[in-house]
Each structure stands twice: as C-alpha cells, then as structure tokens.
Design an enzyme around this catalytic site. Sequence first.
Site, PDB file in Angstrom:
ATOM      1  N   PRO A  65       0.844  -1.202   0.000  1.00 53.08           N
ATOM      2  CA  PRO A  65       0.000   0.000   0.000  1.00 53.08           C
ATOM      3  C   PRO A  65       0.882   1.256   0.000  1.00 53.08           C
ATOM      4  CG  PRO A  65      -0.158  -1.163   2.107  1.00 53.08           C
ATOM      5  CD  PRO A  65       0.706  -1.987   1.203  1.00 53.08           C
ATOM      6  N   HIS A  66       0.463   2.258  -0.731  1.00 55.87           N
ATOM      7  CA  HIS A  66       1.295   3.459  -0.833  1.00 55.87           C
ATOM      8  C   HIS A  66       0.460   4.685  -1.151  1.00 55.87           C
ATOM      9  CE1 HIS A  66       0.998   1.601  -4.810  1.00 55.87           C
ATOM     10  NE2 HIS A  66       1.016   2.833  -5.290  1.00 55.87           N
ATOM     11  N   GLY A  67       1.051   5.842  -0.868  1.00 55.61           N
ATOM     12  CA  GLY A  67       0.376   7.095  -1.147  1.00 55.61           C
ATOM     13  C   GLY A  67       1.298   8.274  -0.913  1.00 55.61           C
TER      14      GLY A  67
END
Length: 153
Positions: A65-67
């Site tokens: 997961p990334h942002g």
Amino acid sequence: MPLTDIVAQNAIIPALKVNNKKQAIQELAARAAQLTGQDEKQILEVLLQREKLGSTAVGNGVAIPHGKLPKLARLFGLFARLERPINFEALDGQPVDLIFLLLAPEGAGADHLKALARIARLLREPETTRKLRDLDNAEAIYTILTLPSASAA
C-alpha cells in the site's frame, strides 16, 4: 537509495494481528502517524483512496500500500508481517501476510516510483519472502530487508 533510507528499525511490526484488509490499513496508518508525526486520518484516507483504484496486493502474499502526503518531509516505509494471512483482493487470489507501506512527499516524483520498484523487486524474491515469513523478531526482519544485496537491486 538503500532501503535503510526508507524504513527504520522501529518501523517493523513483526507479528501484526488483524482480521481484514481495512483493519490492516488502519493499523498501519496509526503506526505510520506515530512515527512520522503526520495526521492518522489523512494517511488512512490516502491509502484507502489508492486501494479504490485497485488492490496494492502484488501477488505471492505481498501487498505494498502506498500514497503521497503534502506535509511529509521524506520517503517513509513501514513493514508488517501478519500473524495470519488476510484477503487483500490480490489478482492472484492469494491471501497477504507481508505488507510494506510506503508514504512519499507529494512532490517525490521519480523517487517514489524508484522506491516502489525496489520494494517490489525485493519482495518478489522467494528466498527473501520465505525468510521474512519465518521470522518474528523486528531486528532480524530489518536485517533481511536492508541487506546490501536487497538494497542494491
């Protein structure tokens, strides 16, 4: 950029207990907020928005997961080994038990993509993931993640 520049030893969760994808993301957002000083709700929102575009589970029990966050000073990584695999809506249908959260400053551009690629290459290695699954000690997991060969990829 070695992984030691992204993930700190205190950003390893060796045995996270969660029951589902949303709970996993919430727990990781809470820990990331503690370690970065960023707003937990904002981190959670960024991660959930990214998941709406498509699952960040990359296969073989791994999710990344990334942002991006506007006020984050530098790339930040957090690794969690789950006590029990969970459904993360992976394309290969495999439950996920290894999660590497990556947060980047809004203007990170290519650095964000390079870090994502490096993490994906590392966690695609069957020998590396086997070792990570066998360990339940944060220090040992950190050592595997930051081996020179892992960071040189």
